[in-house]
Design a protein around this motif. Structure first.
Motif, short mmCIF file in Angstrom:
data_model
loop_
_atom_site.label_atom_id
_atom_site.label_comp_id
_atom_site.label_asym_id
_atom_site.label_seq_id
_atom_site.Cartn_x
_atom_site.Cartn_y
_atom_site.Cartn_z
N GLY A 1 63.92 -68.87 48.17
CA GLY A 1 64.11 -67.24 47.99
C GLY A 1 63.26 -66.69 46.90
O GLY A 1 62.93 -65.42 46.88
N SER A 2 62.77 -67.40 46.01
CA SER A 2 61.89 -67.10 45.01
C SER A 2 60.38 -67.40 45.18
O SER A 2 59.43 -67.01 44.42
CB SER A 2 62.17 -67.79 43.65
N MET A 3 60.10 -67.64 46.46
CA MET A 3 58.66 -67.87 46.77
C MET A 3 58.28 -66.99 47.88
O MET A 3 58.92 -66.41 48.73
CB MET A 3 58.35 -69.29 47.35
N ASP A 4 56.94 -66.62 48.15
CA ASP A 4 56.59 -66.00 49.28
C ASP A 4 56.27 -66.86 50.53
O ASP A 4 56.39 -67.97 50.50
CB ASP A 4 55.01 -65.54 49.00
N LEU A 5 56.16 -66.23 51.78
CA LEU A 5 56.03 -67.14 52.96
C LEU A 5 54.78 -67.85 52.90
O LEU A 5 54.90 -69.15 53.31
CB LEU A 5 55.96 -66.03 54.13
N ASP A 6 53.60 -67.47 52.43
CA ASP A 6 52.70 -68.27 52.38
C ASP A 6 52.83 -69.38 51.37
O ASP A 6 52.39 -70.72 51.88
CB ASP A 6 51.50 -67.54 51.85
N GLU A 7 53.48 -69.44 50.34
CA GLU A 7 53.82 -70.54 49.64
C GLU A 7 54.75 -71.57 50.02
O GLU A 7 54.59 -72.68 49.90
CB GLU A 7 54.52 -69.94 48.10
N THR A 8 55.80 -70.82 50.89
CA THR A 8 56.62 -71.85 51.50
C THR A 8 56.03 -72.65 52.51
O THR A 8 56.72 -73.75 52.62
CB THR A 8 57.92 -70.97 51.88
N LEU A 9 55.19 -72.36 53.14
CA LEU A 9 54.33 -73.11 54.07
C LEU A 9 53.34 -73.97 53.60
O LEU A 9 53.08 -75.06 54.17
CB LEU A 9 53.97 -72.06 55.13
N SER A 10 52.73 -73.62 52.61
CA SER A 10 51.66 -74.41 51.92
C SER A 10 52.16 -75.35 50.57
O SER A 10 51.19 -76.12 50.30
CB SER A 10 50.51 -73.35 51.55
N LYS A 11 53.36 -75.06 50.00
CA LYS A 11 53.68 -75.70 48.97
C LYS A 11 54.92 -76.59 49.26
O LYS A 11 55.90 -76.34 48.40
CB LYS A 11 53.74 -74.91 47.83
N ARG A 12 54.84 -77.49 50.17
CA ARG A 12 56.38 -78.17 50.59
C ARG A 12 56.35 -79.33 49.46
O ARG A 12 57.57 -79.51 49.04
CB ARG A 12 55.97 -78.84 51.82
N ASP A 13 55.57 -79.66 48.90
CA ASP A 13 55.53 -80.75 47.68
C ASP A 13 56.36 -80.12 46.68
O ASP A 13 57.08 -80.69 46.06
CB ASP A 13 54.38 -81.43 47.35
N GLU A 14 55.90 -79.04 46.39
CA GLU A 14 56.32 -78.16 45.12
C GLU A 14 58.06 -78.02 45.36
O GLU A 14 58.84 -78.09 44.45
CB GLU A 14 55.68 -77.16 44.87
N ILE A 15 58.40 -77.59 46.65
CA ILE A 15 59.51 -77.21 47.04
C ILE A 15 60.37 -78.50 46.89
O ILE A 15 61.53 -78.30 46.38
CB ILE A 15 59.81 -76.41 48.37
#
Length: 320
Positions: free
Chosen positions: A122-136
């Protein structure tokens, strides 16, 4: 009757011993309770605890286990709705804490991972959620592992299995990707044309430079040739002048004959001349040539031959 009593006692003793023996399988640990109070943990193998005094409380699986995070709808920072599901891998390190510090361990881990997943995504944009799985995954692992430390378990891995944006967002992303690819294709094409023009201009520049260098070299060679020709002519003039100064009149005849021959050759090579009329006597030309020969003899140190008999000029002209 005594025999029956002995058999009964023997059977009860054997039954008591059988009930008191606890066999723990590999990969598990049992918590042992004495009158309902935890006392110790039974390790894998054969364990003896007197019946009616000790009892097995919980059977804890000590192997690495996995808990599914059910699919859920999450609203991202830019108000996009996405469906997410994942898995959590964990391992029990302390059987007593896992048995008595939390109720329903699996449900607790699943709920903890679900709530933290909502917080992180919820603290990330859609593009970030799709491209930053490792960070999540890393953020979830850190948060959930810290929260479950008191339960005697270790969160080894958190993985998102699938992130599903809405259909309209997927279509928009497809159009965006197509536009980006077309943009990059146009950029690459323009860069290729620019590189081609640059190379062509460089080639023309090098060609002009080489041509200019060739013209400069040719001009230098021509100038050097004219300089040498001028030096030769000056030297010849000097020699003739010295010959005239020393009293040799044949030097003058040399220059006159040279100019005369040049003039006659120009008349002969003229494209407009059909008939050539000599305005001078041929004997004069012969005499002049004889003077050139005498001058050459004098220059070479030889003797001057006697002049021959006069010849009659052609075309019936008189002698000079």
């Amino acid at each position: 009757m005594l025999t029956t009593f002995a058999l009964t006692v023997t059977f009860l003793v054997l039954f008591y011993l059988a009930v008191s023996v606890k066999v723990v399988r590999q990969g598990y640990q049992y918590t042992i309770e004495r009158f309902g109070r935890f006392t110790e943990v039974a390790r894998p193998g054969l364990n003896f605890y007197p019946a009616f005094f000790y009892a097995v409380g919980r059977k804890i699986n000590m192997m690495e286990q996995v808990v599914d995070i059910p699919g859920q709808e999450i609203i991202t920072k830019d108000n996009a709705m996405v469906s997410v599901d994942g898995v959590v891998f964990f391992q029990v390190l302390d059987a007593a804490k896992a048995a008595y510090e939390v109720s329903e361990l699996y449900v607790a881990i699943m709920q903890l991972a679900t709530t933290n997943l909502r917080t992180v995504m919820g603290s990330m944009d859609l593009d970030e959620t799709l491209s930053k799985r490792d960070e999540i995954n890393a953020r979830l692992l850190s948060v959930v592992d810290h929260a479950t430390n008191a339960w005697g378990i270790k969160i080894t891995r958190v993985e998102l299995k699938d992130i599903r944006p809405p259909a309209d967002i997927v279509n928009a992303m497809g159009r965006q990707m197509k536009a980006e690819r077309e943009k990059r294709a146009l950029i690459l094409e323009s860069e290729g044309l620019r590189a081609s023009e640059i190379l062509k201009a460089e080639g023309q520049k090098q060609s002009q430079i080489l041509e200019a260098e060739g013209r400069r070299e040719a001009a230098f060679r021509d100038a050097e040739a004219r300089e040498r020709e001028a030096e030769a002519e000056a030297k010849a003039t000097q020699m003739v002048s010295e010959a005239i100064a020393s009293g040799n009149a044949q030097a003058i005849n040399y220059f006159v004959a040279q100019k005369y021959v040049e003039a006659v050759s120009q008349f002969a090579t003229s494209p407009n001349a059909k008939t050539i009329l000599f305005p001078v006597e041929a004997t004069q030309l012969i005499g002049t040539l004889g003077g050139i020969g005498a001058l050459a003899k004098d220059a070479l140190g030889g003797e001057t031959p006697p002049p021959g008999p006069p010849r009659r000029a052609p075309f019936g002209q008189g002698q000079g």
